[in-house]
Structure formats: structure tokens, C-alpha cells
Design a protein around this motif. Structure first.
Motif, PDB file in Angstrom:
ATOM      1  N   LEU B  16      27.267 -17.586   3.604  1.00 27.67           N
ATOM      2  CA  LEU B  16      27.454 -16.311   3.197  1.00 27.67           C
ATOM      3  C   LEU B  16      27.788 -15.430   4.476  1.00 27.67           C
ATOM      4  O   LEU B  16      28.671 -14.708   4.639  1.00 27.67           O
ATOM      5  N   LEU B  17      27.034 -15.845   5.697  1.00 29.55           N
ATOM      6  CA  LEU B  17      27.142 -15.152   6.921  1.00 29.55           C
ATOM      7  C   LEU B  17      28.438 -15.586   7.163  1.00 29.55           C
ATOM      8  O   LEU B  17      29.372 -14.500   7.994  1.00 29.55           O
ATOM      9  N   ALA B  18      28.849 -17.035   7.394  1.00 34.30           N
ATOM     10  CA  ALA B  18      29.959 -17.313   7.735  1.00 34.30           C
ATOM     11  C   ALA B  18      31.373 -16.500   7.187  1.00 34.30           C
ATOM     12  O   ALA B  18      32.129 -16.108   7.592  1.00 34.30           O
ATOM     13  N   LEU B  19      31.108 -16.429   5.859  1.00 30.55           N
ATOM     14  CA  LEU B  19      32.187 -15.717   4.891  1.00 30.55           C
ATOM     15  C   LEU B  19      32.372 -14.515   5.375  1.00 30.55           C
ATOM     16  O   LEU B  19      33.199 -13.790   5.497  1.00 30.55           O
ATOM     17  N   ALA B  20      31.028 -13.728   5.590  1.00 31.16           N
ATOM     18  CA  ALA B  20      31.056 -12.211   5.999  1.00 31.16           C
ATOM     19  C   ALA B  20      31.806 -12.245   7.443  1.00 31.16           C
ATOM     20  O   ALA B  20      32.526 -10.927   7.545  1.00 31.16           O
ATOM     21  N   LEU B  21      32.101 -12.945   8.322  1.00 33.67           N
ATOM     22  CA  LEU B  21      32.555 -13.177   9.519  1.00 33.67           C
ATOM     23  C   LEU B  21      34.125 -13.168   9.428  1.00 33.67           C
ATOM     24  O   LEU B  21      34.788 -12.936  10.663  1.00 33.67           O
ATOM     25  N   VAL B  22      34.458 -13.569   8.329  1.00 30.76           N
ATOM     26  CA  VAL B  22      36.110 -14.044   8.096  1.00 30.76           C
ATOM     27  C   VAL B  22      36.741 -12.712   8.620  1.00 30.76           C
ATOM     28  O   VAL B  22      37.690 -12.802   9.657  1.00 30.76           O
ATOM     29  N   PRO B  23      36.639 -11.482   8.025  1.00 27.92           N
ATOM     30  CA  PRO B  23      37.520 -10.508   8.632  1.00 27.92           C
ATOM     31  C   PRO B  23      37.402 -10.293   9.955  1.00 27.92           C
ATOM     32  O   PRO B  23      38.309  -9.785  10.757  1.00 27.92           O
ATOM     33  N   GLU B  28      44.778 -11.360   8.974  1.00 27.95           N
ATOM     34  CA  GLU B  28      44.901 -10.494   7.726  1.00 27.95           C
ATOM     35  C   GLU B  28      45.273 -11.753   6.728  1.00 27.95           C
ATOM     36  O   GLU B  28      44.915 -11.531   5.479  1.00 27.95           O
ATOM     37  N   PHE B  29      46.445 -12.372   6.889  1.00 28.17           N
ATOM     38  CA  PHE B  29      46.815 -13.527   6.091  1.00 28.17           C
ATOM     39  C   PHE B  29      45.543 -14.395   5.523  1.00 28.17           C
ATOM     40  O   PHE B  29      45.465 -14.412   4.327  1.00 28.17           O
ATOM     41  N   TYR B  30      44.885 -14.810   6.310  1.00 23.91           N
ATOM     42  CA  TYR B  30      43.541 -15.637   5.868  1.00 23.91           C
ATOM     43  C   TYR B  30      42.757 -14.599   5.044  1.00 23.91           C
ATOM     44  O   TYR B  30      42.002 -15.261   4.300  1.00 23.91           O
ATOM     45  N   ILE B 156      33.577   8.409  -0.592  1.00 22.89           N
ATOM     46  CA  ILE B 156      32.896   7.990   0.458  1.00 22.89           C
ATOM     47  C   ILE B 156      33.165   6.553   0.913  1.00 22.89           C
ATOM     48  O   ILE B 156      32.820   6.276   2.069  1.00 22.89           O
ATOM     49  N   LEU B 157      33.792   5.814   0.100  1.00 24.90           N
ATOM     50  CA  LEU B 157      34.253   4.485   0.575  1.00 24.90           C
ATOM     51  C   LEU B 157      35.691   3.904  -0.137  1.00 24.90           C
ATOM     52  O   LEU B 157      35.813   4.135  -1.008  1.00 24.90           O
ATOM     53  N   ASP B 158      36.478   3.361   0.804  1.00 24.76           N
ATOM     54  CA  ASP B 158      38.137   3.372   0.294  1.00 24.76           C
ATOM     55  C   ASP B 158      38.323   1.941   0.588  1.00 24.76           C
ATOM     56  O   ASP B 158      37.775   1.362   1.587  1.00 24.76           O
ATOM     57  N   PHE B 159      38.915   1.003  -0.323  1.00 27.97           N
ATOM     58  CA  PHE B 159      39.314  -0.279  -0.151  1.00 27.97           C
ATOM     59  C   PHE B 159      40.563  -0.668   0.026  1.00 27.97           C
ATOM     60  O   PHE B 159      40.972  -1.627  -0.140  1.00 27.97           O
ATOM     61  N   ALA B 160      41.316   0.181   0.623  1.00 25.48           N
ATOM     62  CA  ALA B 160      42.674  -0.002   0.907  1.00 25.48           C
ATOM     63  C   ALA B 160      43.096  -1.114   1.810  1.00 25.48           C
ATOM     64  O   ALA B 160      43.879  -1.878   1.851  1.00 25.48           O
ATOM     65  N   GLU B 161      42.090  -1.271   3.011  1.00 26.27           N
ATOM     66  CA  GLU B 161      42.050  -2.022   3.940  1.00 26.27           C
ATOM     67  C   GLU B 161      41.743  -3.688   3.462  1.00 26.27           C
ATOM     68  O   GLU B 161      40.619  -3.602   2.693  1.00 26.27           O
ATOM     69  N   PRO B 162      42.587  -4.614   3.673  1.00 25.59           N
ATOM     70  CA  PRO B 162      42.315  -5.813   3.190  1.00 25.59           C
ATOM     71  C   PRO B 162      40.984  -6.382   3.489  1.00 25.59           C
ATOM     72  O   PRO B 162      40.054  -6.884   2.699  1.00 25.59           O
ATOM     73  N   GLN B 163      40.439  -6.089   4.676  1.00 24.98           N
ATOM     74  CA  GLN B 163      39.262  -6.545   5.137  1.00 24.98           C
ATOM     75  C   GLN B 163      38.149  -5.921   4.559  1.00 24.98           C
ATOM     76  O   GLN B 163      37.267  -6.513   4.150  1.00 24.98           O
TER      77      GLN B 163
END
Lengths: 290, 319
Positions: B16-23, B28-30, B156-163
Motif C-alpha cells: 500500500l505504501l509503495a502504491l501511495a508513493l506512485v504519484p 502522469e502516464f504511469y 473542499i476536495l477536487d479530483f481533477a488532478e490525476p494524482q
């Protein structure tokens, strides 16, 4: 809406039902005898349709294309059975789904490489290209009647073969109890290969003669496959009689559904299936808990 | 038993930690590619609950995936972002209710009938959407924007950014995994696994197996709906293919390829398929041929999926 409207829809439904029967009978036999769920069964239908298209262009006639295409499709089925399916007879249904899904991807891509994404039409043979007048304004194409007659002949031949030949006896026995057939000394290795080729041959034949009335397009295999599944569910797995009744019911429901309630045409046959399942979960002619 | 469990927990936390660090580390492609893997991972896990734990091999699971995607589209305002806190639960509910309604009929059947009946219901849902001009017909429809988390009118939170969207999907995956793991370890989970092994015996023990199977089917539908909602907003576009049988089949391939009845195997299967698709499509435009050959080969030579590779390698060594 006069009487000729109903006659035309009934003829269309019967003709479609016959095609479905050819596809579904192979499906139900392969299920019943070999215990294999073959999603790639529709691919043989597609193969038949495209071979008919291609060979009819080169040989000039659908009739001369028929035997070559039938031989080719059966050979492909034989190879697939020997090289891949044979390893999976003792595995779970899930593995059959996975294997045959893979085969669908392969066959579909080969089709795309060879013939592309276009929709093609195949002309009916000259001899059968005419129409029979029904009323002053309406007529019915001869070729569609020809399909029904040919399929009736094939269905009859199949029924006789299953009822009264040694091969047919082994098939019927295999549907009832596979292990017992083996114990009685019938070579199931050969029997399975033969049943698989028979099923694929029937599907390919249906695809070939259907080519002039259905457009030939990518995905035609899956369209027929899924409707054939509905037919098998309605009729009951392993039952040829069930497949026939189911195919006619779906064929007629589809023809009249499209004509009378076009807005529900897509979901009509599935609604018929759902209603039947409420009443008989094992299908019309199926054994309980197949 | 205990140390092994702890080892598994540690491995999970590390993953989970590794996945959380992906961004933080990847292009952006990955990030987009990994978002796709995780969304389909949730979808495949929801199917694994049915296939691997309850013994219900559904071939129409995409109906619930697509139903929630379309619910998200219908619930979204025409020209403003939707509120995630309202539309996500509502979309999941739509998927769960559809699963409950179709499952009520489907779980009456078993074995091959079940496979074919779910396939047929999936196609029914597909055509219902495909033939409806209101839902965009065969072309599908675009979504205006990614959803936002809003309280009392203020976003209060926007998900437009892919990260940021990736992190939302990752949180959903972690939550789904936790809930599904708890479900299969609960008394309810024991019963459905008992049904998979021997339904008649469970009935003899006094369990109303129909209800348990139906409940499991609806839970699976709900999580497929969660994945569908996330998929719709990742692409910001819905089309009938989301409900099609190819989608259902691919999910089943992911589950079987990953390893049936493990939950995390489903995510591995999703990663394998998405990455293979990506890899093969770099090589040739006819990547489906290669994927098909890969699937055929893996089912013949890798009968227990990716999670079975270890045992397989051990056997090969001792041979």
C-alpha cells in the motif's frame, strides 16, 4: 396488419430459429458429452460466415465454397481440440471459460487481420436469388425458405444419427454418465474429438448459409453465441429436443418482438428466458441440477 | 499461524505504501495506468467474492460495473461537478439493487446454467443501455468533470488532478480490500465458502443457502458498482461497452489469472492484464492476438494463477 404480415414474421422467425438450432445443438452436445463450456463456439460460426464470403468471391458460388469451408473449419476445430481443449477436460468450468475466452480473442484478431472491420454482404446464389410473391405488394425471398429447408434436413439427419447409430448412442450415453461410457470401453478420447468437430462443423455450416441473410461483420460470432446460450438455457443442457424447442421459441419471439415492439427488441429474448427460469431453473428438457 | 499472518500484514502495508508513493515518483502516464489497474482491481476483487468464495462463476458482472457508471452519469449535473458524497453511494446502491434483482433469479441456477444466465442478464443490461437514446445510445455520453467532495455548498476536495484521483482510487481499493477480507472471514463468509464446497451439506446444516448466495451476489454487485463509478470518472465518459460481456469476461480472466479465492490475486491479475495490454499494444496493433495466445498458454501451463507460481516453482525444483 393483415395475414401476410404474420406469415412473413413467422417465416423469418422459423428461419432464424433453425440457424440458432444448428449453433445451439453443437453447444449443447459439447456441454452435455464433454462437460466443456465453449465460449469460442461462436467463433466457428464467424469463421463459416467469413469463409463463405471469401470463397464465394473466389470460386464464384456459395455452393462450391460450402464443402471447402466446412472442411477447413472442422480441421481448425480438430487442431484446437487436440492441442488445447484436451488438456482441460478434468479441470474446472472456470478454466474452460478462460481458455475459450482466449480463443475468442485469437479468432477475432485473425478475422480483423484477414478481413478488417468492414461489414460485408454475400449475395445469395443466382438459383435462389428470387422471391415468392405473397400478395400484390409483398413477397418472400426464396433463399430464406431454402435455409429453413436445408436446416430442417440437417436437424433431421442429426436426430436420426443420434437416435440410431453407434456414434449417436455413445453421445447419448455420454450426456447421461461420462465415467460409465469410459468404463464400458468406448474411447472417450476419440468420442470427444468427434463431438467437438461435429459441434464446430454445425456452427460453421450455420455461419456459411446465414451469410447471405445476415450481414458479415466482426462480432457476428458473439451475437449468435450469446443468443445460443439463451436457447440452451431454455431447452436444458445436453438436450437436442430442448435446443430445437428453445431455438424456435427464441426465433419467433425475436421476429415478432422486432416487428411489434421495436423499442424492446434488444432485451425481449432475455425477458423470455428470465420468465422461463422463474418457472423451471433447469430449462424445459433439462435434468434437475445439471 | 500467527507469524505468517503478521508477515502478510506487513507485506500488505508495504504494498500500500509503495502504491501511495506512485504519484510522487512516476510520470502522469504511469499514474493514469496505475489508476486503471486499481479500478479494475476493485472490479476483479468484487468478482472474486462470487467466483472464489461463493462458487458463483458470473459472466455478467460488468452489468453492475456499468450500471453504476451510468448512474454516475445520470446523477451528475449538466455543467457542474457532482458531489462525490452523494453520487458515489447512490451509484453503488443502484448497482447493488440491480444485482439483487437479477441475482434473485440467477442464483436459483447453478454451474453452467449460472454462467449462461448471468451472461444473458449482462447482455440484457447492455442492450437496455445501448437502445436508450436518453442514456446516449451506442455512442455513450461525456461527463462534465471529475466529482468534488462538498460540504454545505463549498467544495473542499477536487479530483481533477490525476494524482489526486489516483489517491482516491487507491483509498477505495484499500477500503474494499479491508471490507471484503472482513466479509470472507466473518461467520457469513464461512457460510458462503461452505456453500462453494458443498451446498447440499450446508442446506442439511440448516442454512438457507439461497439467501446467503443472493446476499453475496448483491455485495459483489455493490463493489463492482464502486469500481464502475471510479472507471466512469477516470475516463469522464461512459459507453455501453462498460456493460458488455467482453468486460465481464476480462474481469473473469483477471480473477482466474491472478488466482481464484484470494482477493489480492484479483488485483495482481488486473495488473497483469492491463500491463500486458499496454506492452503488447506497443509491439503491434494486433495485440489482442498476443493477449489471446498468452491467456490460452497460461490456462494450460499455469492452472493456479499468478499466486500459484510459487508452489509451481517449488514443485519444478523438487522434480
Amino acid at each position: 396488419m393483415d395475414i401476410s404480415f404474420y406469415v412473413i414474421q413467422a417465416l423469418n422467425g422459423i428461419q432464424y430459429g433453425f440457424l440458432l438450432f444448428l449453433v445451439a445443438s453443437g453447444l449443447t452436445l459439447v456441454f452435455g458429452v464433454m462437460g466443456i463450456i465453449n465460449l469460442a463456439h461462436g467463433s466457428f460460426f464467424m469463421m463459416g460466415a467469413y469463409l463463405a464470403l471469401w470463397l464465394a468471391r473466389h470460386t464464384g458460388s456459395l455452393f462450391s465454397a460450402l464443402p471447402i469451408a466446412l472442411l477447413f473449419a472442422t480441421a481448425v476445430a480438430f487442431l484446437a481440440e487436440r492441442l488445447a481443449f484436451r488438456h482441460l477436460y478434468r479441470r474446472r468450468h472456470l478454466d474452460h471459460v478462460l481458455l475459450t475466452y482466449g480463443f475468442i480473442l485469437i479468432f477475432n484478431e485473425l478475422q480483423r487481420i484477414l478481413w478488417g472491420n468492414d461489414v460485408h454482404s454475400v449475395p445469395a446464389p443466382d438459383l435462389l436469388a428470387g422471391s415468392i410473391p405473397l400478395t400484390a405488394t409483398q413477397s418472400y425471398p426464396v433463399y430464406r425458405i431454402f435455409i429453413s429447408i436445408v436446416c430442417l434436413g440437417v436437424a433431421f439427419g442429426l436426430a436420426v444419427a443420434i437416435r440410431s447409430t453407434r456414434f449417436g448412442m455413445a453421445i447419448r450415453a455420454g450426456v447421461v454418465n461420462r465415467e460409465m461410457v469410459e468404463a464400458l470401453g468406448i474411447d472417450t478420447n476419440k468420442l470427444f474429438a468427434a463431438v467437438f468437430c461435429l459441434g464446430a462443423g454445425l456452427a460453421a455450416f450455420a455461419g456459411m448459409i446465414a451469410a447471405p441473410v445476415e450481414a458479415v461483420y466482426p462480432g457476428i460470432g458473439e451475437t449468435f453465441l450469446i443468443v445460443s446460450f439463451v436457447v440452451v438455457v431454455i431447452g436444458g443442457i445436453g438436450s437436442l429436443r430442448g435446443a430445437f424447442v428453445g431455438a424456435m421459441a427464441i426465433g419467433l419471439a425475436d421476429a415478432f418482438g422486432k416487428a411489434l415492439m421495436p423499442q424492446f427488441a434488444g432485451i425481449g429474448i432475455y425477458a423470455v428466458m428470465a420468465a422461463l427460469l422463474l418457472w423451471r431453473p433447469q430449462g424445459l428438457f433439462g435434468e434437475k441440477q445439471a | 499461524m500467527k507469524p505468517r499472518l503478521d508477515g502478510r500484514r506487513a507485506a500488505l502495508a508495504a504494498a500500500l505504501l509503495a502504491l501511495a508513493l506512485v504519484p510522487a515518483v512516476a510520470d502522469e502516464f504511469y499514474v493514469v495506468l496505475f489508476t486503471k489497474i486499481l479500478v479494475l482491481g476493485i472490479f476483479a476483487m468484487s468478482l472474486d467474492l462470487l467466483v472464489g468464495y461463493t462458487g458463483l462463476p458470473s459472466l455478467g458482472h460488468a452489468a453492475y460495473f456499468g450500471a453504476a457508471a451510468y448512474a454516475a452519469m445520470v446523477l451528475a449535473p449538466e455543467s457542474a461537478p457532482a458531489n462525490l458524497l452523494l453520487t458515489l453511494p447512490a451509484s453503488v446502491l443502484v448497482a447493488a439493487l440491480l444485482a439483487l434483482a437479477t441475482g434473485a433469479l440467477a442464483v436459483r441456477t447453478a454451474g453452467m446454467y449460472f454462467i449462461m444466465v448471468t451472461l444473458a442478464f449482462g447482455q440484457m443490461a447492455y442492450f437496455a443501455v445501448h437502445d436508450s437514446p436518453y442514456l446516449g445510445g451506442s455512442d455513450g455520453k461525456l461527463l462534465f468533470a471529475r466529482p468534488v467532495v462538498a460540504f454545505g455548498g463549498a467544495a473542499i476536495l477536487d479530483f481533477a488532478e490525476p494524482q489526486v484521483y489516483y489517491l482516491l482510487v487507491l483509498a477505495c481499493l484499500a477500503g474494499s480490500y479491508g471490507i471484503l477480507r472482513a466479509v470472507v472471514q466473518s461467520p457469513f463468509g464461512r457460510v458462503i465458502q461452505g456453500i462453494r464446497v458443498n451446498e447440499a451439506r450446508m442446506q442439511a446444516l440448516g442454512y438457507a443457502t439461497y439467501r446467503y448466495k443472493l446476499a453475496s451476489f448483491a455485495i459483489g454487485g455493490a463493489f463492482a458498482g464502486l469500481a464502475g463509478y471510479l472507471a466512469a470518472y477516470q475516463a469522464e465518459y461512459v459507453n455501453p461497452k462498460l456493460l458488455g460481456w467482453q468486460e465481464s469476461g476480462l474481469a473473469l480472466v483477471m480473477v482466474i489469472l491472478g488466482g481464484v479465492g484470494t482477493l489480492h490475486g484479483a488485483v495482481l491479475g488486473s495488473a497483469a492484464i492491463v500491463l500486458l495490454q499496454e506492452f503488447f499494444s506497443e509491439l503491434t496493433s494486433h495485440w489482442m492476438l498476443l493477449l489471446g495466445l498468452f491467456i490460452v498458454g497460461s490456462v494450460i501451463w499455469l492452472p493456479h494463477g499468478i499466486v500459484g507460481i510459487r508452489a509451481w516453482a517449488r514443485r519444478a525444483r523438487t522434480r
